[in-house]
Design an enzyme around this catalytic site. Structure first.
Site, mmCIF file in Angstrom:
data_model
loop_
_atom_site.group_PDB
_atom_site.id
_atom_site.type_symbol
_atom_site.label_atom_id
_atom_site.label_comp_id
_atom_site.label_asym_id
_atom_site.label_seq_id
_atom_site.Cartn_x
_atom_site.Cartn_y
_atom_site.Cartn_z
ATOM 1 N N HIS A 191 12.953 1.630 -8.340
ATOM 2 C CA HIS A 191 13.144 3.083 -8.363
ATOM 3 C C HIS A 191 13.704 3.567 -9.690
ATOM 4 C CE1 HIS A 191 12.391 2.708 -4.047
ATOM 5 N NE2 HIS A 191 11.754 3.830 -4.282
ATOM 6 N N ARG A 334 9.027 13.553 2.152
ATOM 7 C CA ARG A 334 9.327 12.313 2.865
ATOM 8 C C ARG A 334 10.780 12.361 3.314
ATOM 9 N NH1 ARG A 334 9.285 6.549 -0.023
ATOM 10 N NH2 ARG A 334 11.201 7.286 -1.012
ATOM 11 N N GLU A 433 3.526 1.143 4.656
ATOM 12 C CA GLU A 433 4.080 0.318 3.577
ATOM 13 C C GLU A 433 4.631 -1.007 4.101
ATOM 14 O OE1 GLU A 433 7.162 2.496 1.532
ATOM 15 O OE2 GLU A 433 7.874 3.448 3.351
ATOM 16 N N ASP A 457 6.072 -0.928 -1.651
ATOM 17 C CA ASP A 457 6.638 -1.802 -0.623
ATOM 18 C C ASP A 457 5.568 -2.672 0.029
ATOM 19 O OD1 ASP A 457 9.460 -1.395 -0.547
ATOM 20 O OD2 ASP A 457 9.063 0.643 0.104
ATOM 21 N N CYS A 504 0.661 6.879 -2.236
ATOM 22 C CA CYS A 504 1.704 7.424 -3.114
ATOM 23 C C CYS A 504 2.485 6.334 -3.829
ATOM 24 C CB CYS A 504 2.637 8.332 -2.330
ATOM 25 S SG CYS A 504 3.437 7.502 -0.952
HETATM 26 C C1 PEP Z 1 6.144 2.883 -1.837
HETATM 27 O O1 PEP Z 1 6.809 2.019 -1.268
HETATM 28 O O2 PEP Z 1 5.031 2.674 -2.343
HETATM 29 C C2 PEP Z 1 6.673 4.251 -1.968
HETATM 30 C C3 PEP Z 1 5.931 5.212 -2.463
HETATM 31 O O3 PEP Z 1 7.960 4.468 -1.601
HETATM 32 P P1 PEP Z 1 9.206 4.004 -2.477
HETATM 33 O O4 PEP Z 1 8.687 3.583 -3.828
HETATM 34 O O5 PEP Z 1 10.129 5.168 -2.585
HETATM 35 O O6 PEP Z 1 9.776 2.877 -1.701
HETATM 36 MG MG MG Z 2 8.501 2.559 -0.054
#
Ligand code: PEP
Ligand code: MG
Length: 581
Positions: A191, A334, A433, A457, A504
């Protein structure tokens, strides 16, 4: 070696001075203080000790009650560390004598203790190392917690160099003064990296030894396209990278001409091109990069960098702002996904051995309905102001989905009873995910209006590759046949049941993979605003028919590398320079 190789996390080329944040777990800057600041630093240190003591006592009592006194007593050893007079005296002395900030001194003394204890020949004493480190981290968190805000208050333009940066650190960076960052650890889909991309700050992560090789004030070239950092570059290297930077900026400018064109293939299949955001402030970038929608608003950032939870009113205003500014374009909000690599100190989420597989996202929300309910109400209220969609993270099976939907229905009833308006037809989606969700999409589909594939994920779980561990980053392969099969399963199941399927995760933002994803049938692509024009360029250059052929062929390769090579060869030259690969 002056050239360090890492993982390209956020595109762009930057040249500037290094600002070194030191330490293995908590980033601690080496900070000198003036004479008159000594009493303040001593007070800060004492306050941190008091808070740590209270924290440890709280944990000890909780564990004694829940598991048993003998387990709680283990924490008495931790208390001994912060009550150690020799340690405390040494720190106070050094703050006064060396005129260094409390956190700088504490982190140095702590390292010295850990080192000398590790060498002791007595097993019992050696085991104290982990107690000392653990308590040390707690104290540092209290000390640095207050100081870290200074990352947003830097006075000059710098490239931040750190062992690690948390997503909340990154969120606080000012784009004006942080012109790049480089970290020892981390992966492309951490992140921290995602946040850098959102803020359009070039970044290289997973450099392994950046904090050892780079000194504070060194001149650096940071190439976030190829994942390279050059320490103390020569005049010729500076010239070369200045040229690279201009080339990249030109490329970016050229891509802007796609901004207002529709995202359709040559044979007119429309793909919804959406943006991912973490903060409402990013909307201007979303609009300037020509997004049709917001496909992922990571609301957990609203919960970070603060001592309390955001109230319903505050959340409502934040969501309303995003929805209104985007209207009539849709926004997928989300529900918050805390845990994993995003922590909140005040939420009492315990440290876990496997935080990515632990108590996070929807699991946490369903266990803490009083917190989740507030968010659901705020989202519903915001839905009255535009086109809003709601999506749950980390759904592992239909049970969780039904529970979440039940809570949403209760929130709707509450608003009905109070005659507060909201969009009665609000679309609800599930993030796919977790492999268990991917493999049961046919069961999940009747319960929702859409799926959004979270590849960050999904890939880490499917391939058992921690998404933030640079040592195994080479195994993190979006084009791995296992991943492609899961994607096909999800898209086929969604379409058979008549719902739309988006993506996403960061995979959606890789232009090389766009033809493959379109060919598999993806209806929506959601990625960082900066990459959208390039994705649109690729979509517009191909027909859906061609994309389907590519996807068919790609499904037959045996390794991810073969898939990538196939896409590279097939498109080399055909799409022009992509700039990011
Ligand atoms: C993902 O897991 O691809 C996602 C978009 O959520 P995050 O990156 O916030 O875990
Ligand atoms: Mg995720």
């Amino acid at each position: 070696m002056r050239a360090l190789k890492g993982i390209a996390a956020s595109p762009g080329v930057t040249i500037g001075k290094a600002f070194l944040l030191d330490s293995e777990e908590v980033s601690v800057p080496r900070r000198a203080i003036r004479e008159h600041e000594i009493p303040k630093e001593i007070a800060r240190f004492e306050e941190a000790l008091t808070r740590t003591r209270a924290e440890i006592l709280g944990i000890r009592d909780k564990i004694s009650q829940e598991i048993g006194k003998e387990y709680g007593d283990i924490f008495n050893a931790h208390l001994l560390v912060i009550e150690d007079r020799a340690l405390i005296e040494e720190i106070l002395e050094r703050i006064k004598k060396d005129k260094l900030a409390a956190d700088t001194v504490f982190s140095e003394v702590l390292k010295k203790y850990v080192k000398s204890f590790s060498k002791i020949d007595d097993e019992y004493l050696r085991e104290r190392v982990s107690d000392i480190s653990d308590v040390g981290r707690r104290v540092l968190r209290h000390l640095v917690g207050g100081f870290r805000t200074s990352l947003s208050e830097l006075k000059e333009k710098v490239i931040v160099v750190a062992y690690d940066l948390s997503p909340s650190d990154t969120a606080m960076m000012s784009r004006k003064n942080v012109i790049g960052f480089a970290t020892d650890i981390g992966g492309r889909t951490s992140h921290t990296a995602i946040m850098a991309k959102s803020l359009e700050i070039p970044a290289v992560v997973g450099l392994e030894a950046a904090t050892k090789r780079i000194k504070d004030g060194d001149t650096l070239v940071l190439d976030g396209i190829n994942g390279v950092v050059i320490v103390e570059p020569t005049a010729a290297e500076i010239e070369k990278y200045k040229h690279e930077r201009s080339r990249y900026l030109e490329l970016e400018k050229g891509l802007r001409r796609f901004k207002d064109l529709p995202c359709i293939t040559k044979d007119e299949r429309r793909i919804e091109l959406a943006a991912n955001i973490e903060l409402p402030e990013e909307i201007s970038s979303v609009i300037s990069h020509g997004a049709d929608a917001i496909g992922l608003y990571r609301t957990e950032f609203l919960y970070m960098n603060r001592p309390d939870l955001p109230l319903e009113e505050e959340q409502y205003h934040a969501y309303k702002r995003v929805v209104k500014e985007m209207a009539p374009k849709p926004v997928v909000i989300r529900t918050f996904d805390l845990g994993g690599d995003k922590f909140l100190s005040h939420l009492d989420i315990p440290h876990e051995m496997n935080p990515f597989m632990g108590w996070r996202a929807i699991r946490f929300c369903l266990a803490r309905p009083e917190i989740f309910r507030v968010q659901l109400r705020a989202i519903l209220r915001a839905s009255a102001h535009g086109k809003l969609r709601i999506m749950y993270p980390m759904i592992s099976g239909v049970g969780e989905l039904r529970q979440a939907n039940k809570m949403l229905a209760e929130a709707k009833s509450e608003l009905h009873a109070k005659k507060i308006s909201f969009d009665e037809k609000i679309q609800v989606g599930a993030m796919i995910e977790i492999p268990s969700a991917a493999l049961t999409c046919d069961i999940l589909a009747p319960e929702v209006d859409f799926f959004s594939i979270g590849t960050n994920d999904l890939i880490q779980y499917a391939l058992a590759v921690d998404r933030i561990n640079e040592k195994i980053a080479y195994l993190y392969e979006p084009a791995h046949p296992a991943v492609l099969r899961l994607l096909k399963t999800i898209m086929d199941a969604g379409h058979t049941k008549g719902i739309w399927v988006g993506m996403c995760g960061e995979m959606a933002g890789d232009p090389l993979l766009t033809p493959l994803l379109v060919g598999l049938g993806l209806d929506e692509i959601s990625a960082s605003p900066v990459v959208l024009p390039e994705i649109k360029k690729v979509v517009r250059a191909l027909s859906y028919k061609e994309c389907r052929e590519i996807a068919d062929q790609a499904m037959h390769f045996r390794t991810g590398i073969e898939v990538v090579n196939f896409l590279r060869e097939r498109y080399h030259g055909a799409l022009g320079e992509t700039g990011r690969r």
